[in-house]
Design a protein around this motif. Sequence first.
Motif, PDB file in Angstrom:
ATOM      1  N   ASN A 156      -3.170   6.453   8.225  1.00 40.22           N
ATOM      2  CA  ASN A 156      -3.116   6.602   7.466  1.00 40.22           C
ATOM      3  C   ASN A 156      -4.836   6.896   6.681  1.00 40.22           C
ATOM      4  OD1 ASN A 156      -3.312   6.656   3.778  1.00 40.22           O
ATOM      5  ND2 ASN A 156      -0.531   7.117   4.590  1.00 40.22           N
ATOM      6  N   GLY A 157      -4.988   8.002   6.247  1.00 37.22           N
ATOM      7  CA  GLY A 157      -6.983   7.770   5.976  1.00 37.22           C
ATOM      8  C   GLY A 157      -6.915   6.564   4.388  1.00 37.22           C
ATOM      9  N   ILE A 158      -5.291   7.534   3.521  1.00 32.33           N
ATOM     10  CA  ILE A 158      -5.960   6.978   2.122  1.00 32.33           C
ATOM     11  C   ILE A 158      -5.816   5.254   2.000  1.00 32.33           C
ATOM     12  CG2 ILE A 158      -4.169   7.405   0.151  1.00 32.33           C
ATOM     13  CD1 ILE A 158      -3.477   9.859   0.837  1.00 32.33           C
ATOM     14  N   ALA A 159      -4.616   4.974   3.507  1.00 34.17           N
ATOM     15  CA  ALA A 159      -4.652   3.193   3.051  1.00 34.17           C
ATOM     16  C   ALA A 159      -5.529   2.682   3.547  1.00 34.17           C
ATOM     17  CB  ALA A 159      -3.609   2.993   4.040  1.00 34.17           C
ATOM     18  N   LYS A 160      -6.182   3.607   4.541  1.00 26.19           N
ATOM     19  CA  LYS A 160      -7.971   2.704   5.086  1.00 26.19           C
ATOM     20  C   LYS A 160      -8.982   2.604   3.677  1.00 26.19           C
ATOM     21  CE  LYS A 160      -7.175   4.068   9.971  1.00 26.19           C
ATOM     22  NZ  LYS A 160      -7.357   4.783  10.876  1.00 26.19           N
ATOM     23  N   LEU A 210       0.286  -1.342   0.262  1.00 25.24           N
ATOM     24  CA  LEU A 210       0.162  -0.062   0.269  1.00 25.24           C
ATOM     25  C   LEU A 210       0.530   1.247   0.130  1.00 25.24           C
ATOM     26  CD1 LEU A 210      -2.688  -1.063   2.599  1.00 25.24           C
ATOM     27  CD2 LEU A 210      -2.917  -0.897  -0.032  1.00 25.24           C
ATOM     28  N   PHE A 211       1.918   1.240   0.728  1.00 27.54           N
ATOM     29  CA  PHE A 211       2.982   1.720   0.489  1.00 27.54           C
ATOM     30  C   PHE A 211       4.416   1.906   0.383  1.00 27.54           C
ATOM     31  CE2 PHE A 211       0.585   1.686   4.680  1.00 27.54           C
ATOM     32  CZ  PHE A 211      -0.296   3.012   4.515  1.00 27.54           C
ATOM     33  N   ILE A 212       4.540   1.133  -0.806  1.00 28.28           N
ATOM     34  CA  ILE A 212       5.767   1.081  -1.910  1.00 28.28           C
ATOM     35  C   ILE A 212       6.828   2.384  -1.981  1.00 28.28           C
ATOM     36  CG2 ILE A 212       4.690   1.707  -4.184  1.00 28.28           C
ATOM     37  CD1 ILE A 212       6.209  -1.326  -3.727  1.00 28.28           C
TER      38      ILE A 212
END
Length: 177
Positions: A127-131, A112-114
Amino acid sequence: MLDLENFLSYHSPIQISHELPNDLAPVTPDAEGNVLSRFEDSIWDFRHLKSRHSTYDCLDFTEESLGLNAETIYHFKLIMYYEIFYSKKIKDVLAFGTILGKYLKIKYFATLFIRSNISSFLYLKKNGIAKNQVLERLGVNKEITIGQYYGVMQLINSTGLFFNINDFGFDDGRIQT
């Protein structure tokens, strides 16, 4: 199939504890109980456990193949180590197909955060974007797949709790919904 009890008893120095594994901790044995892979290895060799139908026989934790930073790879390996040796199982024997399935689902969360310089598994709670990506991914899947990803989310959280790693995994309130 990995007979963990025999593998652990063969390597009597292994202690069941909540300490992080050292780099030399054995992960996979061959048929005679000799160590094939250790925690520090970038490739964990499961060739003696794979079924005849599987084309895979190892778990690849190399930076080149995953594109992840070293901290995320360490945590990825830690989750897999926890799954193999400490996670409560329905069966006494863990099949390589089950291990590989978990590996692939955990890999999704790891990536998700490569491009991030911090561990993906430490960043999930904040991290709201990841959620939103996780919820979006789960929203397009069937109920059985959602249940499998939910189980992996719980596995990630359990690993953080077991090894006492602060802020590891998902916000408990988020995975309950």
